[in-house]
Structures are given as C-alpha cells and as structure tokens.
Write an enzyme that holds these catalytic residues in place. Structure first.
Site, PDB file in Angstrom:
ATOM      1  N   ASP A   1       0.854  -1.175   0.000  1.00 26.78           N
ATOM      2  CA  ASP A   1       0.000   0.000   0.000  1.00 26.78           C
ATOM      3  C   ASP A   1       0.902   1.241   0.000  1.00 26.78           C
ATOM      4  OD1 ASP A   1      -2.239   1.678   0.146  1.00 26.78           O
ATOM      5  OD2 ASP A   1      -3.266   0.389   1.588  1.00 26.78           O
TER       6      ASP A   1
ATOM      7  N   GLU B   1     -10.611   6.513   4.631  1.00 22.20           N
ATOM      8  CA  GLU B   1      -9.584   5.899   5.477  1.00 22.20           C
ATOM      9  C   GLU B   1      -9.667   6.369   6.928  1.00 22.20           C
ATOM     10  OE1 GLU B   1      -5.869   4.918   3.578  1.00 22.20           O
ATOM     11  OE2 GLU B   1      -6.676   5.446   1.605  1.00 22.20           O
TER      12      GLU B   1
END
Length: 627
Positions: A308, A513
């Site tokens: 990521d 997020e």
C-alpha cells in the site's frame, strides 16, 4: 599479412550482423512465444538496477520521461485526487501517461511501465466519470451480474484515460462499522463479498476454460488489471480502527477474511495489495508466513503483490524511522512491487545495498520481477504500450450512467414503510399539490458520492457531472407538483406551509480511510434536528446517505418511511425511481443495523445479536414496473 586483416574485417561484419539480428529478434519481444519463455529471456538480460526499477512504483508527481529512463521505473500511480489538471480531459490523461511510457520505452530493454489508479467506484479521480455506488451499496444488491457489468464499464472508463490498472476491488470483510473504510467493503458476511468478486471478471475479462488457477488473466485492450485488497484482515481491526491490529484465530482468519481471496485468485486477479493492518501483532507488510507462505505457496497466486501507499514505511513505528529495515522486511516478506511513492532514490539505493550484502537474495528479486513481467506480458503491454483516444468516448457514457442508475435502484434498502402494514407510505405519488425536500444531502452531489470522489476525501457540492437527489425528484414528479427545497427548515416555516408530504435526505459527510474512523456514528448536524422539525409537522420519508449504518434512534417513530441509500454516486435519479414507484425496493442489508454503538462490534451469527434491523433485512413494495 593481408589475411589476418581480412579475417578481422569478416569478424567485425559477423558481429555487426549478430547484433542487428539480436535487435531484430529477441524472444521476449515475440508475442508468439509462451509467456514463461518471454519472462525467462527478459530476466536473463536484465541488470540488478533494471530489476529493482521494475519493483518500484512512484507517484505521478515524481515521474517524468527522464526519471522513468534513468531509474528503469516499473510503475507509476495517481494517488487519491492526483490528476494532471483540474477537470482533465481523457486527452490530457492519455498524453501524460504516454509521456511517462515513452521514457520507459527508451530504455535499453524497452520494458513498459504500468500506470495504476484507485478506480474504486468507477474511475473516481476523473472529472465527468460515472461514479457507481460504493461497495456497501453494491453489497445490498446481492446481484453479482450487476457487479460484473459495473466492472466492465469501469474498465472502459479507466482505459478512456489511458490507464491499464486499477487498485480495486476492496474485498475487505468489514466487521465493525466504526472503521473509516467500511463503505469500501461489500458486507460483514464473507459470502456476499465472495459473490461480489465477480467484478474482477468485468474488470479483467471472463476467464477461459482450463485456465491455470492462480495465473493472472487480462483479456485485452478494453480490460484492466485488477487488485484484490487489502490482504488480509483489514476489515477486522480492533474497534474498527484503521490500520490497526486484527486479533483473530486461524479459524476466524480462514473462515471470515480469507475466503474472498480464494475466489479472486480463481477468477484470475492480476495483483494483490497488502494491508497496512497487523494480524495478531504482526504487520501484514512484514508477514512472510501469510504473503509468501499462504498467498503465493498455498494459494498458488502467480500475479504480483504490491504494497500500500508508504506501506513498508509503516512497518516501523514511527513510520519511516528505519527505512532500510522496512525495505528488507517488506521485500523478504514477499512484496514484489513497492508503492514508494515519493522517496524512490532512497528505496532503490536500499534494495541495491541489501542485495549486494546478501540480506535480500537474488532469487527473491527474480521472483518479484518474474511476477511483475507476467502481468505486463499477460495484459499485452509489450505489444500495446502506448494509449490512444479510442476509448475517450467511454468516460461518463450514457449507457454507463444508466447502469449506475440501475445499481442505485437495486442498492436501496427499505427499512420502514408506514406505521402499520396496512398504512404503507411508499411509493410516493408523483402528483401532489406541494412537497418539501429537506436535509443536508438532498442537493449535494459531493455528499452523495462520498469519499474517493474526484478528491481522496471527496468533497461538497457540484464536484463532477451528475444528478442530485433533489434534481431527480424534480424530474420525476408531475409538472403540476410544486417542489419546495429548504435544507433545514424551522418550525415556523413548517407551520406556515401545508405540504402534502416531505422527503428528508440526511447522512454522513464524505471521508476516507483513517479520517472516517468514527466511534459515534451519528449523522451530520443538523440532520437530526431536520428530521425532528420536518417529520413532526408533515408526513415524511427519510433517506439516509451514509457509508454504513448510523444512529437513527430515537427518531424512527417520527418517520413514515426510512430508506438506506448508502453512497449512491453520481446517478441520484435511481433514488427517485424507487421512491416514486417506477421500480420496487429489492435491496437487502449487507450489514447489521445496530441500535446503539455500545453494541459494536455486532455481526450476524454473534451471540446476543440484538439489532435494530438484522443483516439481510429489506422490505419490498409493489411497483408499477418490474424491477
């Protein structure tokens, strides 16, 4: 003495012909050769610097043709909201991608780079793209064929911008709605998430019969490489805290969080992204047992594993405090391509140092490069490295907007309809004297799209092209029906008007997020005041725009009807289609709707399961057309 001179000349001539022949024919450049033959041939020609370059993914702001050429960069990405220009056209996108690609093609071996973007509900970074409902809404449809068709449309809209790779789908099984990424999860039930992995077949193409399990498959120029993420357990973190620790035994891991990966790999997914989160205290980006031992060895995944964004940096706490160790731990765990995305020179230098010291084995580097090249060969990047404008007309295409509208209709979940079975409130009549449309989300396209929409965090107002719920209502009702819009009317306003009925559209603001982590799960103020004021004075239907179940007690008795509309995206017309009865309600809750946050986490099958609305709940009503 002339003979030796002639032989030298002959030798030079022969060498010249040999090098010309070499330039004309290299096995890796021959699409007729088997993929493995091409990989083997190309790797045998590559230097260490060229191999490490392939394992490097940088943000487009760092990229240029010169950087691509000098460092042999294997991949570039757009982070959330990272665009070449505001409201950039497909031509601007294609030109940017091709500029980077030309740098890659000018290297000694001409290995094309692969450009990736987060197209998580349509090509959502791009202005004028069709934005589909976020995954939680798609989970409510229980319709894998619809999701496959969304994958097909998304692939075309991504290709419209010259991009061949999307970081989607998110196949998290969100077990706690307090998690800020819960709307990126199709369901709390792994079986629903497994069904929805059919989006991979839409993005990449239908997998051929007898295709080898675990080998990536991308059908052609109208398809894109997909990415199953975030491996593994991202949806199970303690208290729903993003990037936190998932505490689970082997049975829970393999029974809840892993199953969607089985399906994704069988469907030929090209890449897998590792999760920021930890599993029982071990950072997934450093988890050799699960990345190499399970994903690659046991599940026979043959595509590439990608980190990521700054994922290896976060192996240490604080992030980036021992970058060389992070590089070592991440690559040795089995990560093939690192989403650096900025300090790529440090990354390249560290990998080079660690290989030369024998801390990272050359066999590990070769495994990574082999996997990256396999995806690039499979998708035809070597044959068609440069994008063109042949797909430009696919962006925001009418047929795609109609598909998104269909998805919105099928995602709506009817939670309440009338205060008794004989007093159904929906569908609403199109002919009425005067109707009120109220609430913070009724006329806000950004709010109804949620996070990952044009900007990483989403936005407010007319962020892109689309139809607000207010506009949809206005275009649905009869010409004679007077529609009044006031975002937050007061009691005096309600008393001085006599509305036939009201529609209140409220919910969460956009987020993404960690900034979406929320222990309260209340709707955006003054949403509850609006419900209280409007629904006390007029018969009302409340539409909730949210990425997850939210607190709606004690206001439920005030409402005649309650609809969960999730984050529907740009095509708000789908909401009005169902509210006014052109189509029926078919959606079923993909998540348990709690009474109070004190109950969380609470998932279907748990002991003491006591929800406001259970998983799978969804009322139906007759409609004038079949849904």
């Amino acid at each position: 003495m002339t003979c030796p001179n002639i032989s030298w000349a002959c030798l030079l001539l022969l060498l010249c012909f040999a090098s010309m022949g070499d330039a004309v024919y290299m096995k890796y450049k021959d699409p007729k050769q088997p993929t493995n033959t091409r990989i083997k041939d190309l790797i045998s020609r590559m230097t260490l610097a060229e191999k490490i370059g392939q394992m490097t993914q940088i943000e487009r702001l760092e990229a240029s043709a010169d950087v691509m050429k000098k460092y042999f960069i294997g991949s570039v990405l757009s982070g959330g909201g990272s665009v070449p220009a505001p409201q950039a056209t497909p031509a601007i996108w294609v030109n940017m991608v091709n500029e980077f690609q030309k740098g890659s093609l000018s290297t000694r071996l001409g290995i094309p780079m692969i450009y990736g973007i987060d197209a998580v509900h349509g090509n959502n970074n791009v202005y004028n793209a069709t934005l589909f409902p976020h995954n939680v809404g798609l989970g409510a449809t229980r319709d894998p064929d619809l999701i496959r068709r969304i994958g097909e449309a998304t692939a075309l809209e991504v290709r419209a911008t010259g991009i061949p790779y999307t970081f989607a789908p998110c196949i998290a099984v969100c077990r706690d709605p307090r998690w800020g990424r819960c709307y990126e999860s199709y369901s709390e039930d792994h079986r629903v998430v497994q069904q929805m992995t059919d989006i991979i077949l839409g993005l990449q193409g239908e997998i051929p019969m007898n295709h080898t399990k675990g080998v990536p498959y991308i059908a052609g120029k109208d398809k894109v490489a997909a990415c199953a993420k975030h491996y593994v357990g991202d949806g199970g973190t303690h208290s729903g805290i993003n990037e936190n620790n998932t505490i689970v035994d082997e049975h829970g891991l393999l029974g809840i969080h892993m199953p969607p990966y089985y399906d994704s790999i069988i469907k030929g997914v090209a890449t897998v992204m590792v999760s920021y989160s930890s599993l029982n205290g071990v950072k997934m980006h450093a988890n050799h047992d699960l990345v190499t031992g399970y994903l690659k060895s046991k599940l026979h995944f043959r595509g590439f594993v990608i980190s990521d964004w700054q994922g290896i940096d976060r192996i240490t706490s604080p992030s980036g405090s021992n970058y060389t160790y992070s590089v070592q731990a991440g690559i040795n765990a089995g990560i093939d391509m690192v989403m650096v995305p900025f300090n790529y020179i440090d990354y390249i230098n560290d990998v080079t140092y660690l290989v030369k010291k024998g801390i990272i084995n050359m066999s590990r580097i070769d495994d990574a490069v082999r996997r990256i090249l396999r995806v690039k060969f499979t998708m035809g990047l070597f044959e068609n490295p440069l994008a063109d404008l042949s797909f430009a007309d696919q962006l925001g295409k009418k047929e795609h907007r109609e598909l998104a509208r269909e998805a919105v209709r099928k995602s709506l979940v009817l939670l309440k309809n009338g205060n008794s079975p004989n007093q159904q409130f929906l569908p609403l009549p199109k002919k009425a004297r005067s109707i009120l449309v109220a609430g913070s989300h009724a006329s806000n396209l950004g709010y109804q799209c949620g996070g990952w929409s044009v900007q990483w965090m989403g936005g407010s107002g007319n962020i892109t092209t689309g139809t607000t719920i207010l506009d949809a209502i206005k275009s649905t009702v009869a010409d004679s029906t007077h529609v009044v819009h006031t975002e937050n009317p007061d009691e005096n306003f309600m008393k001085s008007n006599d509305f036939s009925f009201a529609i209140v559209v409220v919910g969460e603001p956009p987020y993404a997020e960690t900034l979406g982590d929320n222990a309260e799960l209340t709707i955006l103020e003054p949403g509850t005041d609006t419900i209280q004021t409007v629904c006390s004075a007029a018969k009302c239907a409340v539409v909730i725009i949210s990425g997850r179940p939210v607190v709606i007690e004690p206001y439920l008795p005030l409402m005649e009807a309650l609809v969960a509309a999730w984050l529907p995206g740009t095509e708000g017309q789908g909401v009005a289609d169902v509210l006014f009865g052109d189509y029926g309600f078919t959606g079923k809750l993909p998540r348990t709707w709690f009474k109070s946050v004190d109950q969380l986490p609470m998932n279907v099958g748990d002991p003491h399961y006591d929800p406001l609305f259970p998983f799978g709940f969804g009322l139906t009503i007759n409609s004038s057309q079949p849904g």
